[in-house]
Scaffold this active site. Sequence first.
Site, PDB file in Angstrom:
ATOM      1  N   ASN A  13       0.870  -1.177   0.000  1.00  0.00           N
ATOM      2  CA  ASN A  13       0.000   0.000   0.000  1.00  0.00           C
ATOM      3  C   ASN A  13       0.912   1.234   0.000  1.00  0.00           C
ATOM      4  O   ASN A  13       1.477   1.579   1.024  1.00  0.00           O
ATOM      5  CB  ASN A  13      -0.891  -0.040   1.253  1.00  0.00           C
ATOM      6  CG  ASN A  13      -1.777   1.184   1.364  1.00  0.00           C
ATOM      7  OD1 ASN A  13      -1.853   1.990   0.451  1.00  0.00           O
ATOM      8  ND2 ASN A  13      -2.438   1.308   2.504  1.00  0.00           N
ATOM      9  N   GLU A 108      -7.020   4.780   7.605  1.00  0.00           N
ATOM     10  CA  GLU A 108      -6.767   6.197   7.277  1.00  0.00           C
ATOM     11  C   GLU A 108      -7.988   6.817   6.592  1.00  0.00           C
ATOM     12  O   GLU A 108      -8.278   7.998   6.784  1.00  0.00           O
ATOM     13  CB  GLU A 108      -5.501   6.320   6.410  1.00  0.00           C
ATOM     14  CG  GLU A 108      -4.256   6.087   7.250  1.00  0.00           C
ATOM     15  CD  GLU A 108      -3.089   5.473   6.502  1.00  0.00           C
ATOM     16  OE1 GLU A 108      -3.073   5.500   5.262  1.00  0.00           O
ATOM     17  OE2 GLU A 108      -2.182   4.949   7.186  1.00  0.00           O
TER      18      GLU A 108
END
Length: 263
Positions: A13, A108
């Site tokens: 990621n 997030e």
Amino acid sequence: MSGAAITPWVVGNWKMNPLRADAKQLVEELKQLLQNQNIEESKCHIGVAPIALALQSVQAQFSDSSRNICVVAQDLSRIAGTGAYTGEISAELLKDSEIDYVLIGHSERREVLGDSPAVINEKVKHALSAGLTVIYCVGESLEQREKGLAEQTVLQQICDIAAVVKAEQWRQIVIAYEPIWAIGTGKTASPEDAQAMHAKLREGLSQITPAGRSMAILYGGSVKPENAVELAACPDINGALVGGASLNAESFYQIAQAFANTK
Ligand code: PGA
């Protein structure tokens, strides 16, 4: 119940990184490492999640790679199809650009960017019906863990999406368990704690769908070459979602190798 026969996934990621020239170099280095010593596709699925702007260029750059690399979108719109929605990228538009994978529910996005469970459900529903594979992230905060609410929190996050996932669509889902307190902090859950949570998740998923027994459940949160072997040895940890360490080709490759060799 063990998921030992499941082919692991190791997914990088990249978050809001890196600059274009660095991304190009990172892909080149990764291709080179895989060319020198390939990791068989049957031993490990490997994916990278670049910024939306770079999805197609990264896909093109990997097209002559010695093995398949899954290019994963980091997010998608909660709105389906096409239309007057400035700034949005729908599931259908991702699919139209031959992007077949998407991350949904990363902490997030939940904590910083306002993705509520209702928004996440919209995203999951549209992604699945467009035929994307969803890497669905769950995880508890430090406060929830300290209050003894860790299991309840992640199981609730699984139950949330159960409202929109059709029986036959569970096969399109990979789970990533990422305790929020371990993301980008250098603190990893101990292999014992991570395994215990993964076993709970597998039990919970198996109660919802028969596919739960064979679903990959990845661990995420400060995974690095130094802890990958230990994590890979846990029976219900079927791979890793890697942030920081995925920006270094050698580290990311070593993590993939740890899972391919151990599983
Ligand atoms: P980290 O990030 O490996 O840098 O902790 C993991 C993630 O957020 O997916």
